[in-house]
Design a protein around this motif. Structure first.
Motif, PDB file in Angstrom:
ATOM      1  N   LEU A  31      15.745  83.710  82.000  1.00 32.28           N
ATOM      2  CA  LEU A  31      14.665  83.898  81.226  1.00 32.28           C
ATOM      3  C   LEU A  31      13.502  82.837  81.960  1.00 32.28           C
ATOM      4  O   LEU A  31      12.304  83.592  82.189  1.00 32.28           O
ATOM      5  N   VAL A  32      13.951  81.653  82.365  1.00 32.82           N
ATOM      6  CA  VAL A  32      12.812  80.579  83.004  1.00 32.82           C
ATOM      7  C   VAL A  32      12.536  81.499  84.355  1.00 32.82           C
ATOM      8  O   VAL A  32      11.314  81.638  84.706  1.00 32.82           O
ATOM      9  N   LEU A  33      13.308  81.832  85.096  1.00 31.84           N
ATOM     10  CA  LEU A  33      13.066  82.499  86.534  1.00 31.84           C
ATOM     11  C   LEU A  33      12.347  83.748  86.270  1.00 31.84           C
ATOM     12  O   LEU A  33      11.590  83.961  87.175  1.00 31.84           O
ATOM     13  N   LEU A  34      12.756  84.703  85.360  1.00 33.47           N
ATOM     14  CA  LEU A  34      11.992  85.678  84.961  1.00 33.47           C
ATOM     15  C   LEU A  34      10.365  85.489  84.714  1.00 33.47           C
ATOM     16  O   LEU A  34       9.586  86.255  85.360  1.00 33.47           O
ATOM     17  N   ASN A  35      10.374  84.400  83.911  1.00 32.80           N
ATOM     18  CA  ASN A  35       8.851  84.148  83.538  1.00 32.80           C
ATOM     19  C   ASN A  35       8.245  83.564  84.777  1.00 32.80           C
ATOM     20  O   ASN A  35       6.991  83.726  85.004  1.00 32.80           O
TER      21      ASN A  35
END
Lengths: 165, 77
Positions: B68-72
């Motif tokens: 999720l952090v990387l997708l953001n």
């Protein structure tokens, strides 16, 4: 031949047949241990493969996020395919769980926490992020999250009532 | 399901999920440290070091959180 004289001949045969049938359907202690070891081994292999795909997926994502020049179409589809590949391994793990090929301890300690997160966080997050990026960059991308494509993951999620844990 | 075992495995970087007995022992030792005035975080760490032989042998992050952090990060590009 009278009924009485036939019976003694049949008893050993019946005993043999019953013994044979029973041994086919039950396991000795050693067989049970071997079976358990096989399930554990299968679980470890599935996890190791998931970790590899996770590394590949996050590497693609990180590469995209860290680019100093504008990311191109290849970078975008790299994320899409590596992500698909990661979730497809999650599906394989769930297939294996549903068909009884993973040991119980690994299911509850290793796989279920990941599956819960996949349904609740990463899978919906993945599709909505890809759609958002595609829209922003004018990329023609039609991927949407369909429950049917990840049937076994949802089945495991429902079967183990992960929504309430 | 043993969510605690998984959480301990991630938090203290254990190679394997700890057994129920080890978890119980860890909880008791942690409480003992806390009652001596050690902070909860520190107490948990000290107890984990004593109880789990594979303490800090691995580094984990919950996969979904990392994703999720990387997708953001990618969305903001």
């Amino acid at each position: 031949m009278s009924k009485e004289s036939i019976m003694p001949t049949f008893i050993p045969i019946i005993t043999f047949v019953l013994g044979f049938i029973t041994s086919r359907f039950t396991m000795s202690k050693k067989e049970g241990k071997d079976h358990q070891a096989r399930l554990q081994d299968n679980s470890n292999k599935l996890s190791a493969e998931l970790n590899d795909r996770f590394q590949a997926f996050t590497t693609a994502l990180n590469k995209y996020g860290q680019k100093t020049i504008e990311p191109d179409l290849d970078d975008f589809f790299d994320i899409a395919t590596k992500g698909e590949s990661y979730f497809s391994q999650c599906r394989s793990i769930c297939d294996s769980i549903l068909s009884g090929n993973v040991d119980k301890l690994s299911i509850s300690n290793t796989h279920l926490p990941i599956i819960k997160d996949v349904i609740e966080k990463s899978l919906p997050g993945f599709y909505s992020a890809l759609q958002e990026i595609a829209k922003k960059k004018n990329i023609s991308y039609r991927g949407i999250l369909k429950r049917d494509n990840y049937k076994s993951i949802y089945e495991v999620y429902d079967k183990y009532k992960l929504s309430v844990t | 399901m043993s969510v605690i075992a998984h959480s301990l495995k991630i938090k203290y970087g254990l190679l394997n999920s700890p057994s129920e007995e080890k978890i119980k022992l860890w909880a008791e030792k942690s409480e003992a440290y806390i009652s001596k005035g050690v902070t909860a975080e520190e107490a948990g760490n000290k107890a984990a070091k004593e109880v789990f032989s594979d303490y800090k042998k691995m580094f984990y992050a919950a996969q979904a959180d990392t994703i999720l952090v990387l997708l953001n990060q990618a969305k903001n590009k």
